[in-house]
Design a protein around this motif. Structure first.
Motif, PDB file in Angstrom:
ATOM      1  N   THR A 103       0.870  -1.186   0.000  1.00 47.47           N
ATOM      2  CA  THR A 103       0.000   0.000   0.000  1.00 47.47           C
ATOM      3  C   THR A 103       0.906   1.235   0.000  1.00 47.47           C
ATOM      4  O   THR A 103       2.051   1.171   0.490  1.00 47.47           O
ATOM      5  N   TYR A 104       0.408   2.362  -0.531  1.00 46.18           N
ATOM      6  CA  TYR A 104       1.255   3.544  -0.732  1.00 46.18           C
ATOM      7  C   TYR A 104       0.585   4.798  -0.179  1.00 46.18           C
ATOM      8  O   TYR A 104      -0.644   4.947  -0.227  1.00 46.18           O
ATOM      9  N   ASN A 105       1.445   5.656   0.319  1.00 46.72           N
ATOM     10  CA  ASN A 105       0.987   6.951   0.810  1.00 46.72           C
ATOM     11  C   ASN A 105       2.001   8.004   0.384  1.00 46.72           C
ATOM     12  O   ASN A 105       3.217   7.816   0.562  1.00 46.72           O
ATOM     13  N   VAL A 106       1.525   9.107  -0.198  1.00 49.97           N
ATOM     14  CA  VAL A 106       2.398  10.205  -0.620  1.00 49.97           C
ATOM     15  C   VAL A 106       1.931  11.478   0.083  1.00 49.97           C
ATOM     16  O   VAL A 106       0.774  11.882  -0.055  1.00 49.97           O
ATOM     17  N   THR A 107       2.841  12.081   0.851  1.00 48.65           N
ATOM     18  CA  THR A 107       2.513  13.283   1.621  1.00 48.65           C
ATOM     19  C   THR A 107       3.567  14.354   1.370  1.00 48.65           C
ATOM     20  O   THR A 107       4.776  14.061   1.414  1.00 48.65           O
ATOM     21  N   VAL A 108       3.125  15.579   1.103  1.00 49.69           N
ATOM     22  CA  VAL A 108       4.062  16.695   0.878  1.00 49.69           C
ATOM     23  C   VAL A 108       4.871  16.912   2.151  1.00 49.69           C
ATOM     24  O   VAL A 108       4.331  16.947   3.267  1.00 49.69           O
ATOM     25  N   SER A 110       7.452  19.097   4.670  1.00 51.17           N
ATOM     26  CA  SER A 110       7.729  20.498   5.013  1.00 51.17           C
ATOM     27  C   SER A 110       9.146  20.869   4.608  1.00 51.17           C
ATOM     28  O   SER A 110       9.408  22.017   4.235  1.00 51.17           O
ATOM     29  N   ARG A 111      10.062  19.927   4.692  1.00 52.71           N
ATOM     30  CA  ARG A 111      11.444  20.111   4.264  1.00 52.71           C
ATOM     31  C   ARG A 111      11.941  18.787   3.694  1.00 52.71           C
ATOM     32  O   ARG A 111      11.611  17.728   4.234  1.00 52.71           O
ATOM     33  N   PRO A 112      12.760  18.863   2.646  1.00 55.23           N
ATOM     34  CA  PRO A 112      13.060  20.057   1.836  1.00 55.23           C
ATOM     35  C   PRO A 112      11.862  20.477   0.988  1.00 55.23           C
ATOM     36  O   PRO A 112      10.927  19.701   0.820  1.00 55.23           O
ATOM     37  N   VAL A 113      11.932  21.680   0.473  1.00 50.81           N
ATOM     38  CA  VAL A 113      10.798  22.222  -0.290  1.00 50.81           C
ATOM     39  C   VAL A 113      10.630  21.444  -1.590  1.00 50.81           C
ATOM     40  O   VAL A 113      11.581  20.872  -2.122  1.00 50.81           O
ATOM     41  N   ASN A 114       9.372  21.467  -2.058  1.00 52.31           N
ATOM     42  CA  ASN A 114       9.021  20.803  -3.317  1.00 52.31           C
ATOM     43  C   ASN A 114       9.257  19.284  -3.268  1.00 52.31           C
ATOM     44  O   ASN A 114       9.409  18.645  -4.307  1.00 52.31           O
ATOM     45  N   HIS A 115       9.264  18.716  -2.063  1.00 56.39           N
ATOM     46  CA  HIS A 115       9.457  17.274  -1.900  1.00 56.39           C
ATOM     47  C   HIS A 115       8.214  16.645  -1.273  1.00 56.39           C
ATOM     48  O   HIS A 115       7.437  17.321  -0.593  1.00 56.39           O
ATOM     49  N   ALA A 116       8.086  15.348  -1.505  1.00 60.09           N
ATOM     50  CA  ALA A 116       7.035  14.560  -0.858  1.00 60.09           C
ATOM     51  C   ALA A 116       7.649  13.235  -0.404  1.00 60.09           C
ATOM     52  O   ALA A 116       8.671  12.782  -0.952  1.00 60.09           O
ATOM     53  N   GLY A 161       3.673  -5.786   7.360  1.00 58.86           N
ATOM     54  CA  GLY A 161       3.465  -4.619   8.212  1.00 58.86           C
ATOM     55  C   GLY A 161       4.608  -3.632   8.206  1.00 58.86           C
ATOM     56  O   GLY A 161       4.447  -2.504   8.701  1.00 58.86           O
ATOM     57  N   GLU A 162       5.762  -3.997   7.667  1.00 55.37           N
ATOM     58  CA  GLU A 162       6.898  -3.073   7.620  1.00 55.37           C
ATOM     59  C   GLU A 162       6.758  -2.120   6.441  1.00 55.37           C
ATOM     60  O   GLU A 162       6.056  -2.406   5.465  1.00 55.37           O
ATOM     61  N   SER A 163       7.472  -0.977   6.540  1.00 52.87           N
ATOM     62  CA  SER A 163       7.388   0.059   5.499  1.00 52.87           C
ATOM     63  C   SER A 163       8.775   0.435   4.992  1.00 52.87           C
ATOM     64  O   SER A 163       9.769   0.313   5.707  1.00 52.87           O
ATOM     65  N   ALA A 164       8.810   0.869   3.761  1.00 54.61           N
ATOM     66  CA  ALA A 164      10.015   1.428   3.141  1.00 54.61           C
ATOM     67  C   ALA A 164       9.663   2.832   2.658  1.00 54.61           C
ATOM     68  O   ALA A 164       8.489   3.149   2.422  1.00 54.61           O
ATOM     69  N   TYR A 165      10.686   3.697   2.512  1.00 60.23           N
ATOM     70  CA  TYR A 165      10.435   5.109   2.230  1.00 60.23           C
ATOM     71  C   TYR A 165      11.287   5.590   1.058  1.00 60.23           C
ATOM     72  O   TYR A 165      12.428   5.163   0.889  1.00 60.23           O
ATOM     73  N   ALA A 166      10.688   6.474   0.283  1.00 62.98           N
ATOM     74  CA  ALA A 166      11.408   7.107  -0.828  1.00 62.98           C
ATOM     75  C   ALA A 166      11.026   8.580  -0.864  1.00 62.98           C
ATOM     76  O   ALA A 166       9.897   8.963  -0.518  1.00 62.98           O
ATOM     77  N   GLY A 167      11.981   9.410  -1.261  1.00 63.02           N
ATOM     78  CA  GLY A 167      11.713  10.848  -1.390  1.00 63.02           C
ATOM     79  C   GLY A 167      11.439  11.223  -2.845  1.00 63.02           C
ATOM     80  O   GLY A 167      12.123  10.746  -3.766  1.00 63.02           O
ATOM     81  N   ILE A 168      10.425  12.041  -3.062  1.00 63.63           N
ATOM     82  CA  ILE A 168      10.087  12.501  -4.412  1.00 63.63           C
ATOM     83  C   ILE A 168      10.298  14.008  -4.471  1.00 63.63           C
ATOM     84  O   ILE A 168       9.757  14.752  -3.644  1.00 63.63           O
ATOM     85  N   PRO A 203      -2.343  20.275  -4.143  1.00 62.07           N
ATOM     86  CA  PRO A 203      -1.500  19.824  -5.258  1.00 62.07           C
ATOM     87  C   PRO A 203      -0.071  20.375  -5.175  1.00 62.07           C
ATOM     88  O   PRO A 203       0.221  21.214  -4.342  1.00 62.07           O
ATOM     89  N   VAL A 204       0.761  19.848  -6.079  1.00 62.24           N
ATOM     90  CA  VAL A 204       2.157  20.271  -6.165  1.00 62.24           C
ATOM     91  C   VAL A 204       2.441  20.721  -7.585  1.00 62.24           C
ATOM     92  O   VAL A 204       1.712  20.368  -8.524  1.00 62.24           O
TER      93      VAL A 204
END
Length: 224
Positions: A103-108, A110-116, A161-168, A203-204
């Motif tokens: 399952t996926y979640n994308v959240t803007v 606060s830092r760095p700018v223009n990232h989610a 139940g574990e999660s992995a993370y990536a920066g966009i 939106p972004v």
């Protein structure tokens, strides 16, 4: 007359003596027959044994011998070795994570700018092998997938139940313009069909999108 009487007595004596000899001979014959042919009641059994004797039988096994030719102290068969891939710390027997396994979640951010921040969680009941460098992020309505930024990661086991993370990163601060987007498409490999994920707090503005590999923490994912 006297002579006749003595003759009769002599004859009678001889007759008695003859009868005695014959009787004795008959008795001796019976004794010989008894010795030569004993009765069956006197014969020992050829196969019988005396149950009252304490003599050990030669057929009995020696001490410690079960009689089967095997020692009672012989070790048992060692347990089978564990099968490969039974441990989640090994990749043997663990299948690759597929896009629909998570399952996926994308959240803007606060830092760095223009990232989610993209959070991918294993929703299944089995562990899977996550390939961090094949992540594909596309923006609906824009051509091409996001480029790669940051170091390459290593394959690792994602347990239930574990999660992995990536920066966009959606756009560069020094680049003007762009297209507004409120969703992204996520696939774990280019060969898989993507799933559409809304951008929380969007939106972004998108003009030069890039994405990192998967990391174990959100802080590492948002470093680049």
């Amino acid at each position: 007359m006297a002579h006749t009487a003595r003759s009769r007595r002599t004859t009678a004596a001889l007759t008695a003596l003859s009868i005695g000899i014959l009787a004795l001979t008959a008795c001796n014959g019976d004794v010989d027959n008894d010795v030569a042919t004993p009765g069956t009641h006197a014969s020992p059994s050829a196969t019988g044994t005396d149950e009252g004797t304490d003599m050990p039988s030669s057929a009995e096994p020696a001490d410690g011998d079960s009689g089967s030719g095997k020692s009672s102290d012989s070790p048992s068969t060692p347990p089978s070795s564990p099968k490969p891939g039974a441990d989640d710390d090994q990749d043997g027997g663990v299948g690759m994570c597929e896009t629909t396994d998570l399952t996926y979640n994308v959240t803007v951010a606060s830092r760095p700018v223009n990232h989610a921040l993209l959070t991918a969680s294993n929703k299944g009941s089995d562990s899977c092998l996550l390939s961090p460098n094949e992540l594909v992020i596309t923006i609906p309505g824009l051509d091409g997938a996001a480029g790669h930024m940051g170091p390459a990661g290593k394959d690792w086991i994602l347990k239930p139940g574990e999660s992995a993370y990536a920066g966009i990163m959606f756009s560069r601060a020094d680049t003007a313009g762009g297209k507004s987007a409120d969703k992204v498409e996520v696939a774990l490999a280019a060969s898989e069909s993507p799933v559409t994920v809304p951008v929380n707090d969007g939106p972004v503005t998108v003009n030069d999108s890039q994405v990192t590999s998967f990391f174990g923490t959100a802080e590492d994912a948002l470093t680049y």
